[in-house]
Design a protein around this motif. Structure first.
Motif, PDB file in Angstrom:
ATOM      1  N   PHE A 189      62.707  49.347  -1.379  1.00  0.00           N
ATOM      2  CA  PHE A 189      62.064  48.105  -1.795  1.00  0.00           C
ATOM      3  C   PHE A 189      62.302  47.891  -3.292  1.00  0.00           C
ATOM      4  O   PHE A 189      62.108  48.810  -4.092  1.00  0.00           O
ATOM      5  CB  PHE A 189      60.552  48.158  -1.546  1.00  0.00           C
ATOM      6  CG  PHE A 189      60.147  48.091  -0.104  1.00  0.00           C
ATOM      7  CD1 PHE A 189      59.671  46.914   0.449  1.00  0.00           C
ATOM      8  CD2 PHE A 189      60.244  49.213   0.716  1.00  0.00           C
ATOM      9  CE1 PHE A 189      59.290  46.847   1.781  1.00  0.00           C
ATOM     10  CE2 PHE A 189      59.870  49.159   2.050  1.00  0.00           C
ATOM     11  CZ  PHE A 189      59.393  47.971   2.582  1.00  0.00           C
ATOM     12  N   GLU A 228      59.062  42.845  -4.012  1.00  0.00           N
ATOM     13  CA  GLU A 228      59.209  42.824  -2.569  1.00  0.00           C
ATOM     14  C   GLU A 228      57.880  43.257  -1.930  1.00  0.00           C
ATOM     15  O   GLU A 228      56.903  43.515  -2.621  1.00  0.00           O
ATOM     16  CB  GLU A 228      60.386  43.704  -2.136  1.00  0.00           C
ATOM     17  CG  GLU A 228      61.724  43.121  -2.588  1.00  0.00           C
ATOM     18  CD  GLU A 228      62.923  43.868  -2.013  1.00  0.00           C
ATOM     19  OE1 GLU A 228      62.730  44.821  -1.232  1.00  0.00           O
ATOM     20  OE2 GLU A 228      64.058  43.508  -2.358  1.00  0.00           O
ATOM     21  N   ARG A 247      69.626  42.567  -2.795  1.00  0.00           N
ATOM     22  CA  ARG A 247      68.689  43.698  -2.888  1.00  0.00           C
ATOM     23  C   ARG A 247      69.498  44.923  -3.341  1.00  0.00           C
ATOM     24  O   ARG A 247      69.794  45.813  -2.551  1.00  0.00           O
ATOM     25  CB  ARG A 247      68.009  43.957  -1.541  1.00  0.00           C
ATOM     26  CG  ARG A 247      67.338  42.740  -0.941  1.00  0.00           C
ATOM     27  CD  ARG A 247      66.717  43.057   0.414  1.00  0.00           C
ATOM     28  NE  ARG A 247      65.547  43.912   0.293  1.00  0.00           N
ATOM     29  CZ  ARG A 247      64.941  44.504   1.316  1.00  0.00           C
ATOM     30  NH1 ARG A 247      65.424  44.348   2.540  1.00  0.00           N
ATOM     31  NH2 ARG A 247      63.877  45.261   1.124  1.00  0.00           N
TER      32      ARG A 247
END
Length: 282
Positions: free
Chosen positions: A62, A66, A121
């Motif tokens: 993460f 997030e 990401r």
């Protein structure tokens, strides 16, 4: 069903099971099980003597801002479902047992993580590859089953296993969908009723792209432009993270659809970031 939280305890048990000739299957998850997770368990159950399901919301995949803290969880419900689907061991470690305070070792597959989810990401697949390696070392599985909704993740793990000579048979399992066509995801709980009504258009748009290819359109830029226009009209208020057409194995971006191609998308629909894909074969 046995619930184990300590990695060393699980590893010791699994090494013993392997020495006894038992075939071990593993389904890695972050919990909050839905029918997609359960289908992975069922597929693994048919192939092994001992089925292990891991339940660990992995913090290292993460990024900032997030939904790590908000990620849905229900340990009691998940335990019941796992046992109903033949799970022998539910591995539910805590963060401190999986990552020491001075953890400094990472596993990366940069070539396959450069596009799609890896682009927006940037630390995600480093976290995924690292935690899956740790799970493989801990559970000592012969076979591990992953869902194809996270196609890029599956490709990363297959390459990682190949490159590091990890003796695990990594298998992909088809996407499980609601009757509407929406791919099942733990994050679907974030959707409002209005958002859930339009979210199935994610898959409908992919099917329209497949029909365009079948009709002779091969230019990737044109296909992506048309799909973006469809989403703008059919899923109002959504934000497109990416629409890409890539090679299904190396995840390189394609300019033409001339053979097998994967169309993968990610959209922010309200609070939910939803991904989906469709394999197109010419």
């Amino acid at each position: 069903m046995e619930i184990i939280s300590n990695p060393q305890e699980l590893q010791t048990l699994c090494l013993m099971l392997r020495s006894e000739g038992k075939k071990i299957g593993l389904v890695p998850t972050m919990g909050y099980f839905h029918e997609g997770h359960l289908s992975l368990m069922d597929a693994a159950r048919k192939q092994c003597d001992v089925l292990i399901v891991s339940l660990f919301v992995n913090p290292t995949q993460f990024g900032e801002n997030e939904d790590l803290d908000a990620y849905p969880h229900d340990m009691e419900r998940d335990s019941i479902l796992a046992e109903e689907h033949g799970v022998d061991i539910l591995f539910a470690p805590v963060r401190d047992d999986m990552y020491f305070d001075n953890h400094s070792t990472w596993v990366e597959v940069p070539d396959l993580a450069a596009n799609l989810c890896g682009k927006s990401r940037p630390i995600h697949f480093r976290g995924v590859a690292t935690v899956v390696t740790k799970l493989f070392m801990t559970a000592q599985p012969h076979v591990a089953v992953f869902g194809q909704k996270d196609w890029q993740q599956l490709a990363v793990i297959k390459r990682m296993v190949r490159d590091l000579n990890i003796p695990v048979d990594v298998q992909g399992h088809e996407i499980v969908r609601e009757d509407s066509g929406l791919a099942l995801s733990s994050r679907n709980v974030y959707l409002t009723e209005e958002e859930k009504a339009v979210a199935p258009n994610i898959q409908k748009g992919l099917q329209k792209m497949r029909d365009q290819v079948a009709a002779g359109e091969s230019d990737a830029a044109k296909l992506k432009q048309d799909l973006a226009a469809f989403y703008a009209a059919a899923i109002p208020g959504s934000i497109i993270d990416y629409i890409e057409i890539v090679h299904p194995e190396n995840i390189n971006i394609l300019k033409k659809v001339e053979d097998s191609a994967l169309c993968a998308v990610a959209l922010q629909v309200g609070k939910a970031r939803l991904i989906d894909n469709l394999l197109i074969k010419v």
